[in-house]
Every structure is written in structure tokens, then in C-alpha cells.
Write a protein that holds these residues in place. Structure first.
Motif, PDB file in Angstrom:
ATOM      1  N   GLU A  48      92.650   8.835  73.875  1.00  0.00           N
ATOM      2  CA  GLU A  48      92.857   7.721  74.666  1.00  0.00           C
ATOM      3  C   GLU A  48      93.774   7.852  75.494  1.00  0.00           C
ATOM      4  OE1 GLU A  48      92.759   4.209  71.531  1.00  0.00           O
ATOM      5  OE2 GLU A  48      94.527   4.638  72.316  1.00  0.00           O
ATOM      6  N   ASP A  49      94.500   9.020  75.714  1.00  0.00           N
ATOM      7  CA  ASP A  49      95.554   9.416  76.736  1.00  0.00           C
ATOM      8  C   ASP A  49      94.932  10.113  77.964  1.00  0.00           C
ATOM      9  OD1 ASP A  49      97.929  10.286  74.217  1.00  0.00           O
ATOM     10  OD2 ASP A  49      97.671   8.516  75.262  1.00  0.00           O
ATOM     11  N   HIS A  50      93.702  10.749  77.652  1.00  0.00           N
ATOM     12  CA  HIS A  50      93.096  11.582  78.742  1.00  0.00           C
ATOM     13  C   HIS A  50      92.475  10.880  79.926  1.00  0.00           C
ATOM     14  CE1 HIS A  50      88.956  12.275  77.316  1.00  0.00           C
ATOM     15  NE2 HIS A  50      89.507  11.946  75.925  1.00  0.00           N
ATOM     16  N   LEU A  83      82.827  -1.362  69.590  1.00  0.00           N
ATOM     17  CA  LEU A  83      83.093   0.028  69.682  1.00  0.00           C
ATOM     18  C   LEU A  83      84.188   0.351  68.962  1.00  0.00           C
ATOM     19  CD1 LEU A  83      81.903   1.123  73.198  1.00  0.00           C
ATOM     20  CD2 LEU A  83      80.293   0.895  71.162  1.00  0.00           C
ATOM     21  N   THR A  84      84.194   1.512  67.802  1.00  0.00           N
ATOM     22  CA  THR A  84      85.321   2.047  67.427  1.00  0.00           C
ATOM     23  C   THR A  84      85.664   3.341  68.161  1.00  0.00           C
ATOM     24  OG1 THR A  84      84.112   3.199  65.495  1.00  0.00           O
ATOM     25  CG2 THR A  84      84.926   0.665  65.271  1.00  0.00           C
ATOM     26  N   ALA A  85      84.958   3.990  68.962  1.00  0.00           N
ATOM     27  CA  ALA A  85      85.126   5.170  69.597  1.00  0.00           C
ATOM     28  C   ALA A  85      86.259   5.061  70.314  1.00  0.00           C
ATOM     29  CB  ALA A  85      83.855   5.642  70.287  1.00  0.00           C
ATOM     30  N   LYS A  92      88.264   1.686  72.553  1.00  0.00           N
ATOM     31  CA  LYS A  92      88.189   1.188  71.344  1.00  0.00           C
ATOM     32  C   LYS A  92      88.269  -0.301  71.240  1.00  0.00           C
ATOM     33  CE  LYS A  92      90.603   2.477  66.983  1.00  0.00           C
ATOM     34  NZ  LYS A  92      91.415   3.395  66.629  1.00  0.00           N
ATOM     35  N   GLY A  93      87.497  -0.908  70.570  1.00  0.00           N
ATOM     36  CA  GLY A  93      87.674  -2.395  70.342  1.00  0.00           C
ATOM     37  C   GLY A  93      86.567  -3.011  71.370  1.00  0.00           C
ATOM     38  N   GLU A 192      80.878   5.229  65.120  1.00  0.00           N
ATOM     39  CA  GLU A 192      81.530   4.713  66.045  1.00  0.00           C
ATOM     40  C   GLU A 192      81.207   3.355  66.671  1.00  0.00           C
ATOM     41  OE1 GLU A 192      83.101   8.827  68.456  1.00  0.00           O
ATOM     42  OE2 GLU A 192      81.197   7.934  69.320  1.00  0.00           O
ATOM     43  N   VAL A 193      80.419   2.800  65.994  1.00  0.00           N
ATOM     44  CA  VAL A 193      79.702   1.429  66.264  1.00  0.00           C
ATOM     45  C   VAL A 193      79.869   0.620  65.048  1.00  0.00           C
ATOM     46  CG1 VAL A 193      77.926   0.415  66.930  1.00  0.00           C
ATOM     47  CG2 VAL A 193      78.241   2.489  67.788  1.00  0.00           C
ATOM     48  N   GLN A 194      80.204  -0.620  65.037  1.00  0.00           N
ATOM     49  CA  GLN A 194      80.323  -1.730  63.991  1.00  0.00           C
ATOM     50  C   GLN A 194      79.703  -3.009  64.764  1.00  0.00           C
ATOM     51  OE1 GLN A 194      84.316  -1.520  62.945  1.00  0.00           O
ATOM     52  NE2 GLN A 194      84.849  -3.457  64.305  1.00  0.00           N
TER      53      GLN A 194
END
Length: 197
Positions: A48-50, A83-85, A92-93, A192-194
Motif C-alpha cells: 500500500e505504501d508504494h 477487491l481484497t488486493a 483494498k476494499g 483477491e476478489v470477494q
């Protein structure tokens, strides 16, 4: 006296020039450092930081030639998902719509961009069909490849190393994220998907 004034003037000009040049070099160095921090996560930072979100094109384009559509994917084209990626800030979310579902081998890769920007580690994802002359899938971790994917600047033609791979169904998605609308974003894998809440 005249010679002394000339020498003083020359010295003053030289000093001013040196200050100006060192200021430019410092600024360029700072920009390079900021760019490097923006592009590449440190070993301890989360993905998430990049902040790759602004590097991706808004339209991911068509799937690569030769990729097979999934015959019975968990999520069909048009399905709303969450998305959970966490490949990028804001992902994310995020709510998304499936725009393609495919059966292939999907790789996480590390590469040095061809545009001279900082090396990218563990980029998720590229598919087997986005590699130059890859041979039979799946390729082993550590295999050296050339990327034909152009998800981000400097990616196409870059030399890369396979970090890991998966045989999960891989999806293209349309989403709004971090103030940007993206269509045919490549790629997210099955885990990475729900379902959308």
C-alpha cells in the motif's frame, strides 16, 4: 587594482555558479529519491505504501493475444465485487466490476523499468501471455524473462525475474479508486476478489 577587481568578480561569479549547480543537483537528487520511494516499496513496507496507482493508465486496454477466457469463472463479466488486493493505495476494499475472466498462469515479477526509474519489486501481476517468448507455463520462480506488458511506464521490454506464480482465475476489473476511474485494470487473481457486500 583593476586586476584585483576582476579576480574578485570572477570569484563571485564562480561561487554563485557553484551554489546554483549544487542547488540543482540537490533538487534532482531529492526528486530521484522521492520517485524511488514512490515506485518501489522497501522490504519492510506494505504494498500500500508504494503508490503505483497514478502510474497505471486509466484504460488498461484489451487482454493480450492468445489468453484463454475462463470457461466457468467464480465471477462472471459484469459481476460486482469487492477487491481484497492491496497492490495500490485505495485498492483494498474498493468496489469493482469484472470486465474479463481468464485461465492462465499469473506471475509476480521484479524488474528494472526501461525508462530509468527505480527497480520495482514483486509487481502483481503479469500473465504468461504478456511475456516475450516464454515457452511452456508455468515458469519456475527465479526465471529471467522479458516483459511485453505495458501496464506502467518502462515495463514493456524490461528484463524481469519471476518471484512467484499462481494458476488461479485472473480477472480484469473496472473500478473507481483513489480519485481515478480505471477500466480493464490488469490484474487481480481469484483470492483477491470477494462478492460485493
Amino acid at each position: 587594482m583593476k586586476t584585483s577587481k576582476s579576480l574578485t568578480t570572477i570569484a563571485a561569479v564562480a561561487a554563485a555558479s557553484a551554489l546554483l549547480l549544487s542547488g540543482c543537483a540537490s533538487s534532482e537528487g531529492d526528486e530521484a529519491t522521492q520517485h524511488s520511494q514512490h515506485e518501489t516499496p522497501s522490504e519492510t513496507a506494505s504494498s500500500e505504501d508504494h503508490g503505483e496507482s497514478h502510474e497505471h493508465a486509466a484504460d488498461g486496454g484489451q487482454p493480450p493475444t492468445g489468453i484463454e477466457e475462463a470457461s466457468d469463472p467464480t465471477y462472471a463479466v459484469g459481476d460486482e465485487v469487492t477487491l481484497t488486493a492491496d497492490h495500490m493505495p485505495g485498492m483494498k476494499g474498493a468496489k469493482a466490476t469484472i470486465s474479463g475472466a481468464f485461465e492462465t498462469t499469473t506471475y509476480s515479477v521484479s524488474y528494472t523499468p526501461t525508462d530509468g526509474s527505480a527497480p520495482v519489486k514483486d509487481h502483481k501481476w503479469v500473465v504468461h501471455e504478456e511475456l516475450e517468448g516464454p515457452g511452456k507455463a508455468p515458469l519456475k520462480d527465479g526465471t529471467k524473462v522479458t516483459l511485453n506488458a505495458d501496464h506502467m511506464p518502462g515495463m514493456k521490454g524490461a528484463e524481469a525475474t519471476i518471484d512467484s506464480s499462481t494458476e488461479d482465475t485472473v480477472y480484469m476489473v473496472d473500478l473507481d479508486m483513489d480519485g481515478m476511474t480505471m477500466t480493464n485494470h490488469k490484474w487481480v487473481v481469484e483470492d483477491e476478489v470477494q462478492p460485493a457486500e
